[in-house]
Write an enzyme that holds these catalytic residues in place. Structure first.
Site, short mmCIF file in Angstrom:
data_model
loop_
_atom_site.label_atom_id
_atom_site.label_comp_id
_atom_site.label_asym_id
_atom_site.label_seq_id
_atom_site.Cartn_x
_atom_site.Cartn_y
_atom_site.Cartn_z
N ALA A 25 -19.57 -10.66 43.35
CA ALA A 25 -20.29 -11.84 42.87
C ALA A 25 -21.69 -11.49 42.35
O ALA A 25 -22.23 -12.21 41.50
CB ALA A 25 -20.38 -12.85 44.00
N ARG A 37 -23.16 -14.42 49.75
CA ARG A 37 -23.94 -13.92 50.88
C ARG A 37 -25.33 -13.42 50.52
O ARG A 37 -26.06 -12.98 51.39
CB ARG A 37 -23.17 -12.79 51.57
CG ARG A 37 -21.85 -13.23 52.13
CD ARG A 37 -21.11 -12.09 52.79
NE ARG A 37 -19.79 -12.52 53.20
CZ ARG A 37 -18.75 -12.65 52.38
NH1 ARG A 37 -18.88 -12.35 51.10
NH2 ARG A 37 -17.58 -13.05 52.83
N GLN A 104 -13.71 -8.71 42.23
CA GLN A 104 -13.46 -9.76 43.22
C GLN A 104 -13.82 -11.11 42.63
O GLN A 104 -13.62 -12.13 43.26
CB GLN A 104 -14.33 -9.51 44.47
CG GLN A 104 -14.05 -8.19 45.16
CD GLN A 104 -15.10 -7.88 46.22
OE1 GLN A 104 -15.03 -8.35 47.34
NE2 GLN A 104 -16.10 -7.09 45.86
N HIS A 124 -8.93 -11.23 43.35
CA HIS A 124 -9.00 -12.54 44.02
C HIS A 124 -8.57 -13.68 43.10
O HIS A 124 -8.92 -14.84 43.34
CB HIS A 124 -10.40 -12.79 44.58
CG HIS A 124 -10.73 -11.90 45.74
ND1 HIS A 124 -12.01 -11.69 46.21
CD2 HIS A 124 -9.94 -11.15 46.55
CE1 HIS A 124 -11.98 -10.86 47.23
NE2 HIS A 124 -10.74 -10.50 47.46
N CYS A 157 1.01 -31.81 42.67
CA CYS A 157 1.82 -31.16 41.64
C CYS A 157 2.69 -32.21 40.94
O CYS A 157 3.37 -32.99 41.60
CB CYS A 157 2.69 -30.08 42.28
SG CYS A 157 3.83 -29.30 41.12
N CYS A 160 6.58 -31.26 41.85
CA CYS A 160 7.18 -31.37 43.19
C CYS A 160 6.31 -32.14 44.18
O CYS A 160 6.70 -32.32 45.33
CB CYS A 160 7.49 -29.97 43.73
SG CYS A 160 6.03 -29.10 44.33
N SER A 199 -21.21 -7.06 48.53
CA SER A 199 -21.70 -6.76 49.88
C SER A 199 -20.70 -5.87 50.62
O SER A 199 -20.98 -5.43 51.73
CB SER A 199 -21.94 -8.06 50.66
OG SER A 199 -20.73 -8.79 50.76
P1 NAD Z 1 -21.23 -11.30 48.18
O1 NAD Z 1 -21.81 -12.66 47.91
O2 NAD Z 1 -20.73 -11.00 49.53
O3 NAD Z 1 -22.31 -10.17 47.80
C1 NAD Z 1 -22.98 -10.14 46.57
C2 NAD Z 1 -24.02 -9.03 46.64
O4 NAD Z 1 -24.62 -8.91 45.36
C3 NAD Z 1 -25.14 -9.31 47.63
O5 NAD Z 1 -25.23 -8.22 48.54
C4 NAD Z 1 -26.40 -9.42 46.76
O6 NAD Z 1 -27.53 -8.81 47.34
C5 NAD Z 1 -26.00 -8.66 45.51
N1 NAD Z 1 -26.65 -9.17 44.29
C6 NAD Z 1 -26.71 -10.45 43.87
N2 NAD Z 1 -27.32 -10.54 42.67
C7 NAD Z 1 -27.67 -9.27 42.33
C8 NAD Z 1 -28.33 -8.69 41.19
N3 NAD Z 1 -28.73 -9.46 40.18
N4 NAD Z 1 -28.54 -7.35 41.18
C9 NAD Z 1 -28.14 -6.56 42.22
N5 NAD Z 1 -27.49 -7.05 43.29
C10 NAD Z 1 -27.25 -8.38 43.36
O7 NAD Z 1 -20.11 -11.08 47.07
P2 NAD Z 1 -18.74 -10.27 47.13
O8 NAD Z 1 -18.94 -8.97 47.83
O9 NAD Z 1 -18.20 -10.31 45.75
O10 NAD Z 1 -17.78 -11.13 48.08
C11 NAD Z 1 -17.74 -12.51 48.02
C12 NAD Z 1 -16.45 -13.15 47.61
O11 NAD Z 1 -16.87 -14.23 46.84
C13 NAD Z 1 -15.55 -12.41 46.70
O12 NAD Z 1 -14.32 -12.47 47.30
C14 NAD Z 1 -15.50 -13.21 45.38
O13 NAD Z 1 -14.16 -13.51 45.07
C15 NAD Z 1 -16.14 -14.52 45.68
N6 NAD Z 1 -17.14 -15.08 44.73
C16 NAD Z 1 -17.00 -14.92 43.40
C17 NAD Z 1 -17.94 -15.45 42.53
C18 NAD Z 1 -17.74 -15.25 41.05
O14 NAD Z 1 -16.61 -15.19 40.58
N7 NAD Z 1 -18.82 -15.12 40.29
C19 NAD Z 1 -19.06 -16.14 43.01
C20 NAD Z 1 -19.18 -16.30 44.41
C21 NAD Z 1 -18.22 -15.75 45.26
#
Ligand code: NAD
Length: 252
Positions: A25, A37, A104, A124, A157, A160, A199
């Site tokens: 993310a 997070r 992800q 995901h 749906c 169904c 993360s």
């Molecule tokens: P996470 O939220 O757990 O971690 C994101 C990390 O990115 C954080 O540690 C943060 O410090 C870092 N970060 C944020 N902006 C940054 C930047 N500009 N430069 C450098 N680092 C930066 O995300 P995750 O590990 O992808 O896991 C979360 C779950 O959330 C995933 O399963 C995903 O599917 C889903 N998700 C997706 C989206 C999306 O599609 N954009 C948004 C939110 C959550």
């Protein structure tokens, strides 16, 4: 990050036989989509929001589903544009230095930026489609969102009557086996594995750097905050992705 360190990473990428990237993310926050997070994360600010992404609550509670559909129609994802970090990965592919991109993210911004769909594994799922949890039906998300906009709080749906959800993988839901298998295979084949904006807290995606390391790959982590894999990484870069990725790719 010093220029010398960026040069060192660029050299690894230039000389790699196979590069696998895992994004999270964090690569989309500069497009205005909050992560979960990070300091401004959806769950950091509102821990209850985690429920809408958890299959058990979604399937058992119509109120959670109504809430989830409202979130979907109001989501900033529909208008978000790729940022400099997404574009840098497109450039890395153009330079022949990116072989598989496991993401992800569910926002589709890698493909919008111009990444070849063949190299992207959306582990995901994605928000572009809605899916029925009872039959095999899948359809464009916007058609179901139109029903929500027209007043259906929890659209069922049309084939169904089953519960509809976005075609994303919720917590408690199995990943698509073929996508997981391909991701693990490409993590194992990589000699340079780059984890970007994640993360590394959610398994099985977080298991991919583990597989890469076990097979002798270098591990590069580009993330603003600490991850459990930092001690095992060859290098950790904490700079903003929209700055550091274009600078890095320019050197490759
Ligand atoms: P996470 O939220 O757990 O971690 C994101 C990390 O990115 C954080 O540690 C943060 O410090 C870092 N970060 C944020 N902006 C940054 C930047 N500009 N430069 C450098 N680092 C930066 O995300 P995750 O590990 O992808 O896991 C979360 C779950 O959330 C995933 O399963 C995903 O599917 C889903 N998700 C997706 C989206 C999306 O599609 N954009 C948004 C939110 C959550």
């Amino acid at each position: 990050m010093s220029g010398a360190e960026l040069d060192k990473i660029a050299g690894w990428l230039r000389n790699a036989r196979r590069v696998t990237v895992l994004t999270g993310a964090g690569i989309s926050t500069e497009s205005g989509i909050p992560d979960f997070r990070g300091p401004n994360g959806v769950w950091t600010k509102n821990p209850a929001a985690e429920k809408t992404a958890t299959l058990q609550y979604y399937m058992s509670d119509p109120e959670v589903r109504r809430h989830a559909w409202q979130n979907r129609i109001n989501s900033g994802m529909w208008n978000a544009e790729p940022n400099a970090a997404h574009r840098a990965l497109v450039e890395l592919e153009r330079k022949g230095r990116l072989h598989t991109l496991v993401t992800q993210n569910i926002d589709g911004l890698h493909q919008t930026a111009g990444q070849s769909p063949e190299i992207v594994v959306e582990i995901h799922g994605n928000v572009r489609e809605a899916k029925c949890m009872a039959c095999d039906w899948r359809g464009p998300m916007q058609e179901t969102l139109d029903r929500v906009r027209a007043g259906e709080g929890d659209p069922g749906c049309l084939h169904c009557g089953g519960i509809l959800k976005s075609a994303t993988i919720s917590f408690g839901e199995n990943l698509v086996a073929a996508d997981l298998h391909r991701s693990q295979l490409e993590a194992g084949r990589a000699d340079v594995f780059v984890a970007i904006g994640t993360s590394l807290a959610v398994y099985p995606a977080a298991g991919l750097p583990e597989i890469a390391l076990r097979n002798g790959s270098r591990l590069i982590i580009l993330n603003a905050e600490q991850t459990p894999f930092d001690p095992m990484a060859d290098v950790v870069v904490r700079d903003k992705l929209g700055d550091v990725l274009p600078a890095l790719v320019a050197l490759v």
